[in-house]
Design a protein around this motif. Structure first.
Motif: not given
Length: 80
Positions: A53, A58-59, A71
């Motif tokens: 992250h 946020n990944r 992602n």
């Protein structure tokens, strides 16, 4: 020392201990526990299980085995 390669087989980062080095021999990141810091000590990533992250939570990457994906599921690189 281990190496991380992109999906073309090019070495992009070398890992020696807790430090990551680029191909020019410059130290770029350091892993401390579950966090990854840049060379001036700023925290840039956090490791949470199989995910990486950013500082906003946020990944950004996923680790599957010895491969890293973005992602969208695109394979970015691999540790040989």
């Amino acid at each position: 020392m281990s190496t991380f390669r992109d999906n073309y087989g090019n070495i992009v980062v070398r890992k020696d201990g807790d430090r990551l080095w680029d191909n020019s021999g410059n130290w770029v990141y350091e892993i401390r526990g579950e966090y990854i810091f840049d060379t001036v000590g700023n925290r840039v990533f956090e490791l949470r299980g199989d995910y990486i992250h950013d500082n906003y939570g946020n990944r950004v990457y996923e680790i599957r085995g010895n491969k890293v994906f973005d992602n969208s599921g695109n394979w970015l690189g691999e540790n040989y």
